[in-house]
Design a protein around this motif. Structure first.
Motif, PDB file in Angstrom:
ATOM      1  N   ASP A 192       3.812  10.512   3.815  1.00  0.00           N
ATOM      2  CA  ASP A 192       3.917  10.739   2.361  1.00  0.00           C
ATOM      3  C   ASP A 192       5.357  10.522   1.891  1.00  0.00           C
ATOM      4  OD1 ASP A 192       1.300  11.315   2.105  1.00  0.00           O
ATOM      5  OD2 ASP A 192       1.529  13.487   1.854  1.00  0.00           O
ATOM      6  N   ASN A 219      -2.080   0.238 -10.101  1.00  0.00           N
ATOM      7  CA  ASN A 219      -1.085   0.807  -9.200  1.00  0.00           C
ATOM      8  C   ASN A 219       0.327   0.359  -9.578  1.00  0.00           C
ATOM      9  OD1 ASN A 219      -0.983  -1.799  -8.284  1.00  0.00           O
ATOM     10  ND2 ASN A 219      -2.134  -1.395  -6.405  1.00  0.00           N
ATOM     11  N   PRO A 245       0.829  -1.220   0.000  1.00  0.00           N
ATOM     12  CA  PRO A 245       0.000   0.000   0.000  1.00  0.00           C
ATOM     13  C   PRO A 245       0.860   1.264   0.000  1.00  0.00           C
ATOM     14  CG  PRO A 245      -0.877  -1.581   1.554  1.00  0.00           C
ATOM     15  CD  PRO A 245       0.395  -2.176   1.042  1.00  0.00           C
ATOM     16  N   ASP A 246       2.034   1.196   0.655  1.00  0.00           N
ATOM     17  CA  ASP A 246       2.932   2.349   0.666  1.00  0.00           C
ATOM     18  C   ASP A 246       3.434   2.688  -0.739  1.00  0.00           C
ATOM     19  OD1 ASP A 246       3.165   3.679   2.998  1.00  0.00           O
ATOM     20  OD2 ASP A 246       5.194   2.975   3.475  1.00  0.00           O
ATOM     21  N   HIS A 277      -0.137  12.591  -8.858  1.00  0.00           N
ATOM     22  CA  HIS A 277      -0.952  13.769  -8.557  1.00  0.00           C
ATOM     23  C   HIS A 277      -0.148  15.049  -8.402  1.00  0.00           C
ATOM     24  CE1 HIS A 277      -4.298  10.848  -7.782  1.00  0.00           C
ATOM     25  NE2 HIS A 277      -4.783  11.702  -8.666  1.00  0.00           N
ATOM     26  N   ALA A 329       6.151   6.975   1.809  1.00  0.00           N
ATOM     27  CA  ALA A 329       5.521   6.320   0.658  1.00  0.00           C
ATOM     28  C   ALA A 329       6.333   6.557  -0.615  1.00  0.00           C
ATOM     29  CB  ALA A 329       4.096   6.846   0.474  1.00  0.00           C
ATOM     30  N   ALA A 351       1.989   1.893  -3.565  1.00  0.00           N
ATOM     31  CA  ALA A 351       0.843   2.375  -4.342  1.00  0.00           C
ATOM     32  C   ALA A 351       0.553   3.840  -4.013  1.00  0.00           C
ATOM     33  CB  ALA A 351      -0.382   1.511  -4.052  1.00  0.00           C
ATOM     34  N   ARG A 352       0.652   4.170  -2.719  1.00  0.00           N
ATOM     35  CA  ARG A 352       0.440   5.557  -2.289  1.00  0.00           C
ATOM     36  C   ARG A 352       1.527   6.459  -2.893  1.00  0.00           C
ATOM     37  NH1 ARG A 352      -2.072   9.937  -1.241  1.00  0.00           N
ATOM     38  NH2 ARG A 352      -1.158  11.272   0.342  1.00  0.00           N
ATOM     39  N   LYS A 364       3.049   6.007  -5.739  1.00  0.00           N
ATOM     40  CA  LYS A 364       2.722   6.228  -7.150  1.00  0.00           C
ATOM     41  C   LYS A 364       1.625   7.281  -7.291  1.00  0.00           C
ATOM     42  CE  LYS A 364       0.507   4.108 -11.124  1.00  0.00           C
ATOM     43  NZ  LYS A 364       0.784   5.247 -11.982  1.00  0.00           N
ATOM     44  N   GLU A 365       0.654   7.224  -6.368  1.00  0.00           N
ATOM     45  CA  GLU A 365      -0.426   8.207  -6.391  1.00  0.00           C
ATOM     46  C   GLU A 365       0.133   9.624  -6.235  1.00  0.00           C
ATOM     47  OE1 GLU A 365      -3.722   6.341  -4.117  1.00  0.00           O
ATOM     48  OE2 GLU A 365      -4.035   8.438  -3.498  1.00  0.00           O
ATOM     49  N   LEU A 366       1.071   9.781  -5.271  1.00  0.00           N
ATOM     50  CA  LEU A 366       1.682  11.096  -5.052  1.00  0.00           C
ATOM     51  C   LEU A 366       2.492  11.518  -6.278  1.00  0.00           C
ATOM     52  CD1 LEU A 366       2.870  10.547  -1.387  1.00  0.00           C
ATOM     53  CD2 LEU A 366       1.212  12.259  -2.131  1.00  0.00           C
TER      54      LEU A 366
END
Lengths: 225, 462
Positions: A113, B173, A44-45, A55, A116, A47-48, A50-52
């Motif tokens: 963050d 992801n 999950p870290d 975005h 991550a 994936a988070r 990649k999200e950061l």
């Protein structure tokens, strides 16, 4: 001579054959991607992270897997190259390291963050990219002046960003060849703990290194003669 | 102009001019940042300028394609557009979405995926908008009195472009999978279905401007687009060398993208030989210059310069450097920007009733913009090669290399200034031509050489 209907047949059959081959290769590729990219390690870290990455449009300046813009460094192997403390430092205050140089946006990342993003970069460095990025084939290998004092890992990750040794490294700070002739161990120790305390107008930030790493670095730098 | 609804094209082309001008402004912001002059950093950081620059390009090219389709389809199908009001609504909606996206970029609202930066909620609006456009064009083709190869190729190109936007929206992801689908959109657009659109528009222009028999032009159109797909679809592999996909893509991508220049060379030879064969001189010579220039420059930019760094052995060192920017600039200029400008140059006198094609400004625009773009490409090439040697081969530090190559960005700015002069002249001609008030005439383009009696055409087509 080629007729219009023959030309049409060539177009339709060629396109169909290629499209079928492409879809087939895509199916096979998706079967292999989990192993090649170590998909099981996408926590999950990660994936988070990649999200950061997405975005904040990091790809608008940097590149990853060689894809993105060409304004800031390629980051696929940044974890291996610079280490965690450098990445955290850049994410906290990008200008501390490169004062007066090309600018990066300052973001208000929380500690989770930053963790991550570090996890994300650790993962990208482990994906099998068929040999990219290549090791520079013509790079000179720095030869340490004294082999009995090995180069600490932190030197290769952090110091080399701004300083150079035997022609390898950055040019923000002075070259460190022969630094042992100019400075003694006591000065080097004081300097590494808090550069601005020794010289208020220096561009080198306080790095907050643990004592064990400072000892290693002092021994190594003193040996550069 | 034979049909009232063709007039709508002018509004799309006017939007093109506006967005193209803005795109150039953002290009300058980035070039100055590369020389160390980043005074706008606090308001327009580099990644915002970059996303705006590329997305404006995509948007004005799509506007150009839509405008071209709204002009070509009624003429080819010999009928009025089915829903002219929908075309106007759809343009207004597209501009609204685009403006929202670009303002959003400046406030950190985006997706951060190269070329597909538009945030997800706006993606859906784009899809709806494009579907409205496809429906409008599709119904017109369906109800048309004539079904031509040119209009079918154009229609299927546009339909496939709309469908291929969808893979880019698949959530994941895994960075590798993300990248894999992103190239389905980006590569299969620019080196696939957009070339279908390009082929269709170019065929229409050649039919109108050279007077060569439609059958001959359309036969070769099939051959060219056949080669495009033969090389372009599997050529996607050159984006799958280094992103975490199997090693066989190095072979597949290498071999098929080596064939890509063949398709572009074919397109160039096709345009030149049709123009020579035609013999008859259409008075709008500038439109023919843009058309042939488009085919030639796309061969140099997309075909030749693309091939220059597409082999895996070379690409290992050039991937992710300014070499890509060198190839990208001339490829997009040659293949797509010049195509839309060719279409504008051809239709403008027909839409407005004012013939400015042999004015000094028209000729100046063509030559200055092209010489400027060639010089820009050279500046990028020198910067890119230097970067590859110093950073990728000798292992010098990234920022140190960037300082070394700063001087080439001053060269780039000079070249870009020349280019901008040319584009300003083009926009000036567009403005001076005035509003789209030309009277609809049953004969259409009075100088349309394809409208000559059949006997004449047979001679030319032989």
């Amino acid at each position: 001579m080629l007729s219009k209907s023959q030309a049409r047949t060539f177009f339709i059959s060629g396109t169909l054959a290629c499209a079928v081959a492409f879809v087939g290769l895509t199916l096979d590729t998706f079967r292999r991607i989990p192993a090649q990219t170590r998909a099981a390690a996408i926590t999950p870290d990660v994936a988070r992270g990649k999200e950061l990455w997405d975005h904040n449009n990091c790809m608008g300046c940097h590149s990853l897997f060689g894809e993105g813009a060409y304004y800031a460094p390629e980051l696929t192997k940044v974890y291996e190259r610079r280490g965690e403390s450098f990445i955290r430092g850049m994410l906290t205050d990008p200008e501390a390291m490169f004062k007066g140089q090309r600018k990066m946006q300052k973001y208000a990342f929380s500690e989770p963050d930053k963790a991550a993003l570090v996890a994300f970069f650790r993962w990208t460095g482990q994906v099998d990219l068929n040999g990219f990025p290549a090791k520079p084939p013509l790079a000179r290998q720095a030869t340490p002046s004294r082999r009995d004092v090995p180069q600490p890992q932190i030197f290769g990750q952090l110091c080399i960003v701004c300083h150079s040794l035997a022609g390898q490294g950055g040019n923000v700070g002075p070259a460190l060849d022969g630094v042992g002739n100019r400075r003694d161990a006591e000065y080097l120790r004081r300097w590494l703990r808090d550069p601005p305390a020794v010289k208020p107008d220096t561009r080198m930030p306080k790095l907050g290194l643990p004592d064990s790493q400072i000892d290693e670095l002092v021994a190594f730098l003193e040996a550069q003669r | 102009m034979r049909y009232e609804s063709q007039r709508i094209a002018w509004w799309f082309f006017a939007t093109c001019m506006l967005l193209f001008g803005l795109q150039i402004v953002y290009g300058f912001i980035m070039a100055f940042a590369h020389t160390g002059h980043d005074g706008l950093h606090a308001f327009i950081p580099f990644h915002a300028a970059r996303a705006t620059h590329t997305n404006l390009l995509v948007m004005w090219l799509l506007c150009g394609f839509m405008g071209s389709a709204y002009f070509i389809i009624p003429e080819e199908c010999e009928t009025e557009l089915v829903w002219p009001w929908l075309a106007k609504l759809q343009l207004a909606a597209l501009v609204a979405v685009g403006v929202t996206a670009i303002i959003g970029f400046h406030f950190n609202w985006w997706e951060g995926r190269k070329f597909l930066e538009i945030p997800r909620p706006l993606d859906y609006l784009v899809v709806i908008d494009v579907l409205a456009f496809i429906a409008n064009i599709g119904m017109t083709v369906w109800r048309g009195r004539r079904l031509t190869t040119t209009s079918m190729v154009l229609f299927f190109g546009l339909l496939m472009a709309a469908l291929l936007y969808l893979p880019g929206m698949i959530p994941t992801n895994n960075q590798t999978i993300d990248s894999y689908w992103r190239w389905w959109v980006v590569h299969l657009w620019v080196e696939g279905v957009w070339e279908l659109i390009m082929g269709g528009i170019l065929a229409f222009l050649l039919i109108k401007l050279t007077g060569v028999d439609r059958e001959v032009i359309e036969k070769w159109l099939y051959v060219i687009v056949g080669f495009t797909f033969l090389s372009g679809i599997l050529g996607t592999g050159h984006h799958y060398y280094w992103i975490g996909t199997p090693r066989y893509w190095l072979v597949v991508g290498g071999v098929f993208s080596a064939l890509e220049p063949v398709a572009f060379l074919g397109m160039a030879i096709y345009a030149i030989s049709m123009a020579r064969r035609g013999g008859r001189n259409h008075p709008n010579r500038v439109a023919l210059q843009w058309s042939i220039g488009c085919a030639v420059m796309s061969f140099v930019g997309a075909g030749f310069l693309g091939f220059a760094h597409t082999l895996p052995q070379v690409n290992l060192y050039t991937h992710g450097t300014l070499i890509t920017a060198m190839h990208g600039h001339m490829a997009f200029w040659g293949a797509y920007a010049m195509l839309v400008l060719a279409m504008i140059a051809y239709t403008l006198p027909l839409l407005t009733g004012r013939n400015l094609y042999d004015s000094t400004a028209s000729v100046f625009a063509f030559w200055t913009a092209n010489i400027g773009m060639i010089a820009m490409t050279l500046a990028f090439a020198v910067a890119g090669i230097t970067q590859v040697v110093l950073e990728r081969r000798l292992g010098m530090d990234f920022l140190q290399v960037q300082t070394e190559i700063q001087v080439h960005f001053w060269g780039l700015i000079l070249a870009a200034s020349l280019f901008t002069l040319g584009i300003l002249a083009f926009i000036w001609v567009f403005i001076r031509s005035g509003w789209p008030v030309a009277r609809v005439s049953a004969k259409g383009d009075a100088s349309d050489v394809s409208a000559l009696p059949l006997a004449d055409q047979a001679v030319q087509g032989a």
